[in-house]
Design a protein around this motif. Sequence first.
Motif, PDB file in Angstrom:
ATOM      1  N   ALA A  88     -22.428 -53.015  40.504  1.00 59.57           N
ATOM      2  CA  ALA A  88     -22.746 -53.548  41.838  1.00 59.57           C
ATOM      3  C   ALA A  88     -22.603 -52.483  42.916  1.00 59.57           C
ATOM      4  O   ALA A  88     -23.343 -52.490  43.905  1.00 59.57           O
ATOM      5  N   ALA A  89     -21.669 -51.550  42.727  1.00 61.67           N
ATOM      6  CA  ALA A  89     -21.510 -50.476  43.710  1.00 61.67           C
ATOM      7  C   ALA A  89     -22.762 -49.610  43.783  1.00 61.67           C
ATOM      8  O   ALA A  89     -23.028 -48.985  44.819  1.00 61.67           O
ATOM      9  N   ARG A  90     -23.544 -49.569  42.709  1.00 58.33           N
ATOM     10  CA  ARG A  90     -24.770 -48.766  42.689  1.00 58.33           C
ATOM     11  C   ARG A  90     -26.007 -49.576  43.042  1.00 58.33           C
ATOM     12  O   ARG A  90     -27.029 -49.011  43.421  1.00 58.33           O
ATOM     13  N   THR A  91     -25.932 -50.900  42.875  1.00 61.93           N
ATOM     14  CA  THR A  91     -27.155 -51.706  42.963  1.00 61.93           C
ATOM     15  C   THR A  91     -27.148 -52.760  44.062  1.00 61.93           C
ATOM     16  O   THR A  91     -28.209 -53.276  44.410  1.00 61.93           O
ATOM     17  N   GLY A 144     -35.338 -41.645  37.759  1.00 61.95           N
ATOM     18  CA  GLY A 144     -33.926 -41.340  37.602  1.00 61.95           C
ATOM     19  C   GLY A 144     -33.612 -39.859  37.460  1.00 61.95           C
ATOM     20  O   GLY A 144     -32.747 -39.321  38.166  1.00 61.95           O
ATOM     21  N   ARG A 145     -34.308 -39.189  36.587  1.00 58.68           N
ATOM     22  CA  ARG A 145     -33.999 -37.780  36.346  1.00 58.68           C
ATOM     23  C   ARG A 145     -34.353 -36.917  37.557  1.00 58.68           C
ATOM     24  O   ARG A 145     -33.676 -35.930  37.855  1.00 58.68           O
ATOM     25  N   GLU A 146     -35.390 -37.313  38.270  1.00 62.59           N
ATOM     26  CA  GLU A 146     -35.751 -36.575  39.489  1.00 62.59           C
ATOM     27  C   GLU A 146     -34.686 -36.756  40.569  1.00 62.59           C
ATOM     28  O   GLU A 146     -34.351 -35.804  41.286  1.00 62.59           O
ATOM     29  N   LEU A 147     -34.138 -37.973  40.692  1.00 66.10           N
ATOM     30  CA  LEU A 147     -33.077 -38.207  41.671  1.00 66.10           C
ATOM     31  C   LEU A 147     -31.816 -37.440  41.286  1.00 66.10           C
ATOM     32  O   LEU A 147     -31.109 -36.915  42.164  1.00 66.10           O
ATOM     33  N   ARG A 178     -36.301 -42.657  47.849  1.00 64.07           N
ATOM     34  CA  ARG A 178     -35.314 -41.680  48.320  1.00 64.07           C
ATOM     35  C   ARG A 178     -34.443 -42.279  49.411  1.00 64.07           C
ATOM     36  O   ARG A 178     -33.215 -42.089  49.419  1.00 64.07           O
ATOM     37  N   LEU A 179     -35.048 -43.000  50.326  1.00 63.61           N
ATOM     38  CA  LEU A 179     -34.305 -43.594  51.426  1.00 63.61           C
ATOM     39  C   LEU A 179     -33.288 -44.609  50.911  1.00 63.61           C
ATOM     40  O   LEU A 179     -32.117 -44.601  51.326  1.00 63.61           O
ATOM     41  N   ASP A 180     -33.708 -45.468  49.987  1.00 64.22           N
ATOM     42  CA  ASP A 180     -32.795 -46.471  49.445  1.00 64.22           C
ATOM     43  C   ASP A 180     -31.619 -45.810  48.731  1.00 64.22           C
ATOM     44  O   ASP A 180     -30.452 -46.176  48.951  1.00 64.22           O
ATOM     45  N   PHE A 181     -31.921 -44.839  47.887  1.00 64.30           N
ATOM     46  CA  PHE A 181     -30.865 -44.216  47.100  1.00 64.30           C
ATOM     47  C   PHE A 181     -29.881 -43.458  47.987  1.00 64.30           C
ATOM     48  O   PHE A 181     -28.654 -43.589  47.832  1.00 64.30           O
ATOM     49  N   GLU A 182     -30.378 -42.671  48.927  1.00 67.35           N
ATOM     50  CA  GLU A 182     -29.476 -41.889  49.769  1.00 67.35           C
ATOM     51  C   GLU A 182     -28.664 -42.780  50.702  1.00 67.35           C
ATOM     52  O   GLU A 182     -27.506 -42.476  51.024  1.00 67.35           O
ATOM     53  N   ARG A 183     -29.241 -43.902  51.126  1.00 67.77           N
ATOM     54  CA  ARG A 183     -28.460 -44.847  51.941  1.00 67.77           C
ATOM     55  C   ARG A 183     -27.317 -45.439  51.130  1.00 67.77           C
ATOM     56  O   ARG A 183     -26.217 -45.645  51.651  1.00 67.77           O
TER      57      ARG A 183
END
Length: 502
Positions: A88-91, A144-147, A178-183
Amino acid sequence: MSADASSSGRGPRIALLPLDERPVNVRLPADVAAIAGASLALPPRETLPDLRKAGRADELGAWLEAASDAADALVVSTDMLCYGGLIAARTSADPLATALGRLEALRAIRERHPALPVAAVTLVMRASDSYNPQEEPDYWATHGRELHRLGAVHHRAFAGQTGADLAALEAGIPRDIRLDFERRRLRNHQINLHALSLAADGAIDPLLITADDTAEFAAGTMEQLWLTQWSRILPIPGQVLMYPGADEVGAVLVARQLALILDGTARFRVECADPAGLERIPNFENGPLRVAIDRQVRAAGAELVDDAGAMALLVHAPDSRRRDLCGHIPQFDGDDRNDAARTAELALRLLEGGRDVALADLRYSNGGDPLLIDALRERGILTRLAAYGGWNTAGNALGSVVAAAAATQVARGAGTYDAAAARRLLLHRLIEDWGYQSVVRRAYDAGLRSFDAPGEAAAARDVARELNALLAELAPGTTIDSVSFPWHRSFELDVTLTGATA
């Protein structure tokens, strides 16, 4: 062990808010507590997560505050408290303000119980080098691998290194992803910073900041640099430790709280047949093993000493070829056999010299070294070990060994040692870390298969039969009553042993 049950015992009572619902985060800490005759209070099972279904974070916070009234000490995962678990901390889409409000439960507990020992762990968010979305946002399947690589490139740029074309890498990842992941990273980083603030206010001590599945250059490693700087700037009265690890930390902190409650300090002397291996950086980690050993021992409230009479923390050093027992089966050679024999001979000499030996089998990721186990069995000393661990990452295995061995030492000093509990844990780790992960799991796509319901039931029966055959050789009279796959995949399992005695 059911998550809504407590281990039996008349000794200290520790309340644990675990990282997630898997056995390594629930059963293992309870098994460590049992070595010292302590009981472990856990949240009701229905409040905990179920793989990608988040735990009920608000109810878990309320449970923790209520549990603090009857506990002698607390061990708290901020990922569970703030989001409802590791995944949950990741998603989750929980906003920062909500997560921060939940974290403030620790300040409320400190105000209600000024002298209650409260240990906490907070994780630096990972970016796994895979396209597996099971534990990540859905877009991990395609990006995933690119991130993962993007974090490494940013880190290198931060360190003043040039090389990869950052613009080209960013252009290959859709902006909204990118925006979602970095946020998400930014939100979780702010939670970690606030945890440091709570440590500075004395609400928690120690604070462990750990990271799993990282690398020398990675987004998480860069964040650890920033967190390290703040830990130095803030006048923190207690201890802050930062190192690779995750699933073993609950057990390590249980051992630490036992040491505090029972007024004892475990002492270890590191022994290694390959001293150069202590300088290697293990798979999925970002620093030398030597540093991780020091921090794991300190996290457990123990000490490293240069005393030939202290318990030996015997380290089977990481493989210089960085091999992994999950995903493929390595071809062992003469060097592998020689290294296993050297560690086994050292274990024999230590035991014959009257030393207790706790073995951290770190040669390969995701499973114990089968050549080492064979060498120990040939010498008749495998089940004479005080503790053993060889699962998943080096940090996971090392921490579980340190936790069990530290609890053993502290309990002996306090007169609360349960030898049968210690032996059950030793056999459990041997049969799971070696018997399953290194031997039996090979039939299940080297540990990467997901099960449907009929396939899982059939696999559980087959695995139980094979593990019982191995266990009969190690400890006649001990059997496995049940086998299950907590996340419905072959990567990890849960077993219940009966009949293990000292």
